[in-house]
Scaffold this motif. Structure first.
Motif, mmCIF file in Angstrom:
data_model
loop_
_atom_site.group_PDB
_atom_site.id
_atom_site.type_symbol
_atom_site.label_atom_id
_atom_site.label_comp_id
_atom_site.label_asym_id
_atom_site.label_seq_id
_atom_site.Cartn_x
_atom_site.Cartn_y
_atom_site.Cartn_z
ATOM 1 N N GLY A 104 -7.679 1.634 8.544
ATOM 2 C CA GLY A 104 -8.594 1.770 7.411
ATOM 3 C C GLY A 104 -8.221 0.825 6.284
ATOM 4 O O GLY A 104 -9.059 0.105 5.736
ATOM 5 N N LEU A 105 -6.931 0.787 5.969
ATOM 6 C CA LEU A 105 -6.431 -0.036 4.877
ATOM 7 C C LEU A 105 -6.738 -1.512 5.132
ATOM 8 O O LEU A 105 -7.240 -2.222 4.248
ATOM 9 C CB LEU A 105 -4.934 0.165 4.699
ATOM 10 N N THR B 270 -4.875 5.757 11.822
ATOM 11 C CA THR B 270 -6.167 5.660 11.153
ATOM 12 C C THR B 270 -6.003 5.043 9.769
ATOM 13 O O THR B 270 -6.783 4.170 9.361
ATOM 14 C CB THR B 270 -6.784 7.070 11.015
ATOM 15 N N GLY C 294 -8.986 -2.758 7.042
ATOM 16 C CA GLY C 294 -10.423 -2.987 6.962
ATOM 17 C C GLY C 294 -10.858 -3.142 5.510
ATOM 18 O O GLY C 294 -11.596 -4.064 5.156
ATOM 19 N N GLU C 295 -10.368 -2.263 4.656
ATOM 20 C CA GLU C 295 -10.694 -2.285 3.231
ATOM 21 C C GLU C 295 -10.350 -3.629 2.606
ATOM 22 O O GLU C 295 -11.082 -4.158 1.785
ATOM 23 C CB GLU C 295 -9.860 -1.227 2.503
ATOM 24 N N ARG C 296 -9.165 -4.144 2.995
ATOM 25 C CA ARG C 296 -8.694 -5.396 2.413
ATOM 26 C C ARG C 296 -9.374 -6.614 3.028
ATOM 27 O O ARG C 296 -9.052 -7.740 2.685
ATOM 28 C CB ARG C 296 -7.173 -5.550 2.611
ATOM 29 N N GLY C 297 -10.227 -6.382 4.009
ATOM 30 C CA GLY C 297 -11.005 -7.492 4.554
ATOM 31 C C GLY C 297 -10.276 -8.375 5.552
ATOM 32 O O GLY C 297 -10.619 -9.526 5.761
ATOM 33 N N ALA D 1 0.819 -1.202 0.000
ATOM 34 C CA ALA D 1 0.000 0.000 0.000
ATOM 35 C C ALA D 1 0.860 1.263 0.000
ATOM 36 O O ALA D 1 0.433 2.315 -0.483
ATOM 37 C CB ALA D 1 -0.932 -0.003 1.208
#
Lengths: 274, 345
Positions: B292-293, B288, B295-298, B260
């Motif tokens: 966030g990252l 944060t 979370g986005e990637r699951g 990322a």
């Protein structure tokens, strides 16, 4: 800020003499009590004061008495050796002061005293007071043993007391030497070792045990200058009778000389170390 | 405090400026400045031979510095040592009580040496024996005490004169953990009552437990100082620790973070034994962004935590010295023979 005062390495701490005399006495009292409690807690430490005179007297009188007195008999030797042992008693006790001071320095106790508003000298003075008391106990035991085995006083009671006093004063002056040794060496054991090295020739190369006339010339002259001979001679004259003045003066002169030389040295060493 | 001779307006109980003490080539104190605010605990942290004990010995009038000034409780250490000795207490690494005397007699003697009348000295001894839980052993010779009891008696002895400033020189060195806790709770209680404490220690944990502020010593110099959190923040940022729900995802998570390329975030690492991903952080925004990252990637996350560097790490960072040497229980750290060998800061 008041921290702005600069002080060079030459500045001395405020004079300790500013501790009021009454407080000083109180401190000496508290420290004397400490030394007495130490003895109470460890009664064996009194053994040298109480048993040594008994053992030494019996040993010398009955083992060597017959031989040394040259036919004069044991009774005559009692009157010869006892004042000598009285003179010598102070030495062994004085040695204990050295080891005691050494032990105090080695443990943290001395640091504790030094961080309190107490004159450093009171620690030394208390020790000397207690050890002088021990010396008197030792001398009393010695005299008792002496009387039991036939010591006869040719003079009077005040003369005997004078002999005790003279031995005590001389012994107290020796304490300064041992304080000096105690402060100079690392461990109490080494203090004892060095003390024995100093004491043995002083004790035996004197008139304490045998008349110097029987010794070879070089040794005889050594004993003549040995302060212990003077003290033994003085004690003998005071108890048995005979000319007193010469040996008493010599002993007092030695006492004064030893104190004047070693007390300031010991105190200085003590200050430097503390 | 029941009574002290400290002027009420003085903020600092201890003020040290430019303190210097050399033993031959060894610089035990090499220009030390420090302050202890009244009623606080200052922890002086450093390895053996750093000069901690020398500092305490100067401040308690046991040795004279070659140069510099020190004012304790408003009194000049060099010019007013006798007055100063009334208002300080010292508990060193070695118990400075008489082993042949009983605990009670030790305290009584010290009371008398501090000019308490007989009755008051007795009462004070009793009071402190109770406070330090020594009443049962009060009549026994100190030589028979355990290490912890001896240290407690030592503390009690230091408290007899109700000192305004108390020096504790490595008060728990050589004690077992339980006994250490006993001493700690006593020190905390004293601090709560308003006694100013200067505490030297080699133990990070001890400093963290007891000190309000910290001064780090090395080779006779102050190399860092401040509040504990302040010091930590100065030395390094926080670390974000993420625990994936599935431990097998550790390396995938590290890989995702690396790919990322979040700005300013370098070197996320996997801690396999702990089952954690460690991410060094410089700001809250990064925190944060990382969460966030993920979370986005699951990724399933079981726990997150941020942690400040430990004091070991602080010391490592400011001195370049491995922290293991700090715990080496050798020597007393007071003499020049203990000269600290290590990598300079």
């Amino acid at each position: 800020m008041s921290a702005a005062t600069t002080t060079g390495p030459t500045a001395r701490p405020a004079a300790e003499g500013r501790i009021p005399p009454r407080a000083h006495l109180r401190h000496i009292g508290a420290l004397t009590r400490r030394n007495l409690l130490q003895i109470k807690q460890d009664p064996q430490s009194m053994a040298d004061a109480v048993l040594m005179p008994i053992v030494l007297t019996l040993l010398f009188v009955y083992v060597f008495g017959g031989a040394i007195s040259g036919g004069g008999g044991v009774d005559a030797y009692v009157n010869y050796i006892l004042p000598g042992l009285m003179a010598m008693g102070g030495l062994n006790i004085a040695m204990a002061v050295g080891t005691g001071v050494n032990t105090d320095m080695a443990t943290g106790v001395m640091d504790r005293f030094r961080t309190m508003p107490v004159a450093r000298s009171s620690v030394l003075i208390a020790k000397i007071v207690v050890e002088t008391g021990r010396m008197l106990v030792s001398t009393a035991v010695l005299l008792c043993v002496g009387f039991l085995i036939g010591l006869s006083v040719g003079t009077s009671a005040p003369n005997v007391l004078a002999a005790v006093a003279l031995s005590t004063v001389f012994g107290a002056s020796l304490m300064w030497i041992f304080i000096l040794i105690g402060l100079s060496l690392k461990t109490a054991q080494s203090v004892q070792g060095v003390a024995f090295l100093v004491l043995m020739p002083l004790q035996f190369g004197s008139s304490v045990f045998a008349p110097p006339e029987t010794m070879p010339g070089w040794l005889e002259s050594f004993t003549a200058y040995n302060p212990l001979s003077s003290l033994a001679d003085a004690a003998r004259a005071l108890i048995n009778g005979g000319p007193v003045a010469d040996s008493v003066w010599k002993t007092l002169a030695w006492t004064a000389a030893i104190t004047v030389v070693t007390a300031p040295l010991a105190v200085r060493k003590f200050r430097d170390k503390t | 405090m029941e009574h002290t001779t400290q002027p009420a307006d003085r903020q600092n109980a201890v003020e040290v400026r430019g303190l210097l003490k050399h033993y031959g080539e060894t610089k035990a104190l090499d220009g030390v400045d420090l302050e202890v605010r009244r009623g606080t605990v200052l922890g002086v942290l450093g390895p053996n031979g750093a000069g901690k004990t020398t500092l305490v010995r100067v401040l308690s009038t046991l040795i004279r510095p070659d140069a510099g000034t020190a004012v304790v409780a408003g009194l000049d250490v060099l010019r007013q040592p006798r007055e100063l000795r009334r208002v300080i207490g010292l508990t060193g690494q070695y118990a400075s009580v008489d082993e042949k005397l009983s605990g009670r007699e030790n305290l009584y003697m010290i009371g008398r040496l501090l000019d308490l009348p007989r009755r008051a000295a007795r009462a004070r001894a009793q009071e402190l024996l109770e406070r330090f839980s020594l009443t049962e052993a009060a009549g026994r010779a100190v030589g028979t005490y355990s290490g912890g009891m001896r240290r407690r008696l030592d503390l009690a002895a230091s408290m007899i004169g109700r000192p305004a400033v108390l020096y504790l020189d490595e008060p728990t060195t050589g004690l077992d953990p339980r006994t250490r806790n006993e001493v700690w709770s006593e020190v905390r209680a004293l601090a709560r009552e308003g006694t100013t404490v200067l505490l030297t220690t080699q133990y990070m944990e001890e400093a963290e437990q007891l000190a309000d502020e910290l001064t780090v010593f090395d080779r006779g110099r102050v190399i860092a100082g401040g509040g504990i959190d302040e010091l930590k923040a100065k030395v390094g940022g926080r670390t974000l620790q993420i625990r994936p729900a599935d431990p097998d995802e550790l390396h995938r998570m590290v890989g995702a973070l690396a790919q990322a390329g979040l700005s300013g975030i370098g070197g996320a690492t996997a801690d396999e034994t702990g089952g954690l991903v460690n991410v060094p952080l410089l700001s809250d925004a990064q925190l944060t962004a990382v969460i966030g990252l993920l979370g986005e990637r699951g990724f399933a996350i079981a726990g997150i935590d941020t942690h400040l560097p430990s004091l070991d790490e602080v010391f490592l960072a400011v001195t370049g010295q491995k922290s293991s040497s700090l715990r080496r229980p050798a020597g007393d750290g007071s003499g020049p023979e203990n000269a600290f060998e290590g990598v300079a800061a």
